[in-house]
Design a protein around this motif. Structure first.
Motif, PDB file in Angstrom:
ATOM      1  N   ARG A  88     -38.899 -21.470 -44.020  1.00 55.37           N
ATOM      2  CA  ARG A  88     -38.297 -20.269 -43.551  1.00 55.37           C
ATOM      3  C   ARG A  88     -38.678 -18.796 -44.380  1.00 55.37           C
ATOM      4  O   ARG A  88     -39.117 -19.184 -45.379  1.00 55.37           O
ATOM      5  CB  ARG A  88     -36.652 -20.270 -43.752  1.00 55.37           C
ATOM      6  CG  ARG A  88     -36.112 -21.489 -43.099  1.00 55.37           C
ATOM      7  CD  ARG A  88     -34.610 -21.272 -43.388  1.00 55.37           C
ATOM      8  NE  ARG A  88     -33.823 -20.746 -42.354  1.00 55.37           N
ATOM      9  CZ  ARG A  88     -32.509 -20.957 -42.121  1.00 55.37           C
ATOM     10  NH1 ARG A  88     -31.892 -21.890 -42.971  1.00 55.37           N
ATOM     11  NH2 ARG A  88     -31.870 -20.404 -41.092  1.00 55.37           N
ATOM     12  N   LEU A  89     -38.599 -17.981 -43.793  1.00 58.00           N
ATOM     13  CA  LEU A  89     -39.033 -16.611 -44.409  1.00 58.00           C
ATOM     14  C   LEU A  89     -38.020 -15.871 -45.026  1.00 58.00           C
ATOM     15  O   LEU A  89     -36.859 -15.618 -44.653  1.00 58.00           O
ATOM     16  CB  LEU A  89     -39.421 -15.572 -43.068  1.00 58.00           C
ATOM     17  CG  LEU A  89     -40.184 -14.202 -43.435  1.00 58.00           C
ATOM     18  CD1 LEU A  89     -41.402 -14.690 -43.941  1.00 58.00           C
ATOM     19  CD2 LEU A  89     -40.673 -13.589 -42.114  1.00 58.00           C
ATOM     20  N   SER A  90     -38.218 -15.706 -46.456  1.00 63.04           N
ATOM     21  CA  SER A  90     -36.975 -15.254 -47.333  1.00 63.04           C
ATOM     22  C   SER A  90     -36.796 -13.626 -47.081  1.00 63.04           C
ATOM     23  O   SER A  90     -35.640 -13.174 -47.273  1.00 63.04           O
ATOM     24  CB  SER A  90     -37.351 -15.486 -48.730  1.00 63.04           C
ATOM     25  OG  SER A  90     -38.633 -14.895 -49.128  1.00 63.04           O
ATOM     26  N   GLU A  91     -37.861 -12.918 -46.971  1.00 65.73           N
ATOM     27  CA  GLU A  91     -37.840 -11.346 -46.628  1.00 65.73           C
ATOM     28  C   GLU A  91     -38.650 -11.049 -45.585  1.00 65.73           C
ATOM     29  O   GLU A  91     -39.653 -11.661 -45.324  1.00 65.73           O
ATOM     30  CB  GLU A  91     -37.898 -10.630 -47.711  1.00 65.73           C
ATOM     31  CG  GLU A  91     -38.881 -11.078 -48.590  1.00 65.73           C
ATOM     32  CD  GLU A  91     -39.251 -10.678 -50.071  1.00 65.73           C
ATOM     33  OE1 GLU A  91     -40.065 -10.691 -50.634  1.00 65.73           O
ATOM     34  OE2 GLU A  91     -38.058 -10.660 -50.927  1.00 65.73           O
ATOM     35  N   VAL A  92     -38.236  -9.909 -45.039  1.00 63.66           N
ATOM     36  CA  VAL A  92     -39.069  -9.199 -44.117  1.00 63.66           C
ATOM     37  C   VAL A  92     -39.235  -7.844 -44.439  1.00 63.66           C
ATOM     38  O   VAL A  92     -38.520  -7.050 -44.824  1.00 63.66           O
ATOM     39  CB  VAL A  92     -38.206  -8.974 -42.478  1.00 63.66           C
ATOM     40  CG1 VAL A  92     -39.013  -8.527 -41.533  1.00 63.66           C
ATOM     41  CG2 VAL A  92     -37.922 -10.609 -42.087  1.00 63.66           C
ATOM     42  N   LEU A  93     -40.685  -7.393 -44.209  1.00 65.62           N
ATOM     43  CA  LEU A  93     -41.007  -5.943 -44.746  1.00 65.62           C
ATOM     44  C   LEU A  93     -40.714  -5.060 -43.537  1.00 65.62           C
ATOM     45  O   LEU A  93     -41.414  -5.282 -42.581  1.00 65.62           O
ATOM     46  CB  LEU A  93     -42.459  -6.104 -45.020  1.00 65.62           C
ATOM     47  CG  LEU A  93     -43.287  -4.711 -45.360  1.00 65.62           C
ATOM     48  CD1 LEU A  93     -42.379  -4.506 -46.865  1.00 65.62           C
ATOM     49  CD2 LEU A  93     -44.758  -4.893 -45.578  1.00 65.62           C
ATOM     50  N   GLY A 106     -34.284 -12.254 -45.150  1.00 65.70           N
ATOM     51  CA  GLY A 106     -34.527 -13.014 -43.832  1.00 65.70           C
ATOM     52  C   GLY A 106     -33.094 -13.680 -43.191  1.00 65.70           C
ATOM     53  O   GLY A 106     -32.992 -13.624 -42.242  1.00 65.70           O
ATOM     54  N   ARG A 107     -32.579 -14.104 -44.288  1.00 69.91           N
ATOM     55  CA  ARG A 107     -31.216 -14.797 -43.942  1.00 69.91           C
ATOM     56  C   ARG A 107     -30.157 -13.546 -43.209  1.00 69.91           C
ATOM     57  O   ARG A 107     -29.538 -13.955 -42.200  1.00 69.91           O
ATOM     58  CB  ARG A 107     -30.420 -15.295 -45.080  1.00 69.91           C
ATOM     59  CG  ARG A 107     -31.242 -16.552 -45.764  1.00 69.91           C
ATOM     60  CD  ARG A 107     -30.743 -17.734 -45.114  1.00 69.91           C
ATOM     61  NE  ARG A 107     -31.327 -18.701 -45.591  1.00 69.91           N
ATOM     62  CZ  ARG A 107     -31.286 -20.037 -45.884  1.00 69.91           C
ATOM     63  NH1 ARG A 107     -30.014 -20.302 -45.137  1.00 69.91           N
ATOM     64  NH2 ARG A 107     -31.886 -20.969 -46.384  1.00 69.91           N
TER      65      ARG A 107
END
Length: 192
Positions: A88-93, A106-107
């Motif tokens: 899973r992706l923890s953060e999105v830019l 990301g959550r």
């Protein structure tokens, strides 16, 4: 990519183990085996004393053995680390317009996307997971549809509304989504 590597590695390991196990069982049971088989009978060994002595005096033998074992250990470590890596992706830019950007959990984006998907008519439950890189995320969406829901209409509304809103709010050019649809079970209707 990782699932393909896992399947290939497991398939190759399985073939090698089946071949070696079959050779050992056939030779150990005293069954007739081909001339190219690894073992010839129940009292046969993998490397005879002559084979072990022959390689001991060769200068290239031990460096080659150590190099092959080191490569095998490094490949095994790479495989274990790849298994433990988060899918899973923890953060999105997010492009904030100042050139620096901001990070969005990301959550949080998954929760908002799932909540909006569940608010669509005909959707009983939604589960969202973000994957990919933080600058180019993609979404995996699993929808549980009500028995009366139209899959085509639900998919269209999901991509236009929920995924579109998430893409626009995060400032992304594209947000590819893989959607899996499943129908909820329901009881039989009674007619009187």
């Amino acid at each position: 990519m990782l699932s393909t590597v896992n399947r290939v590695l497991l398939g190759l390991a399985g073939l090698v183990l089946v071949f070696l196990g079959g050779a050992a069982v056939a030779a150990g049971a005293g069954w007739p085996v081909p001339s190219w088989w690894l073992w010839e009978g129940p009292n046969d060994v993998l490397l005879s004393q002559a084979d072990r002595d022959r390689w001991r005096d060769e200068g290239w033998w031990w460096p080659s053995v150590i190099a092959v074992l080191a490569v095998v250990v490094l490949l095994a470590l790479w495989w274990v680390i790849a298994q433990l890596r988060r899918a899973r992706l923890s953060e999105v830019l997010v492009d904030s317009g100042d050139g620096e950007g901001a990070l969005l959990r990301g959550r949080a984006l998954e929760g908002v996307l799932a909540g909006e998907a569940e608010s669509l008519e005909g959707v009983a439950r939604a589960h969202v997971a973000l994957t990919g890189r933080r600058s180019t995320p993609s979404a995996r969406v699993a929808l549980l549809l009500e028995p009366y829901a139209s899959p085509g209409e639900s998919l269209t509304r999901l991509t236009e509304e929920a995924v579109g809103h998430a893409r626009d709010s995060a400032g992304l050019e594209v947000l590819p989504a893989e959607v899996r649809l499943k129908s909820a079970k329901h009881g039989a209707r009674r007619v009187s």
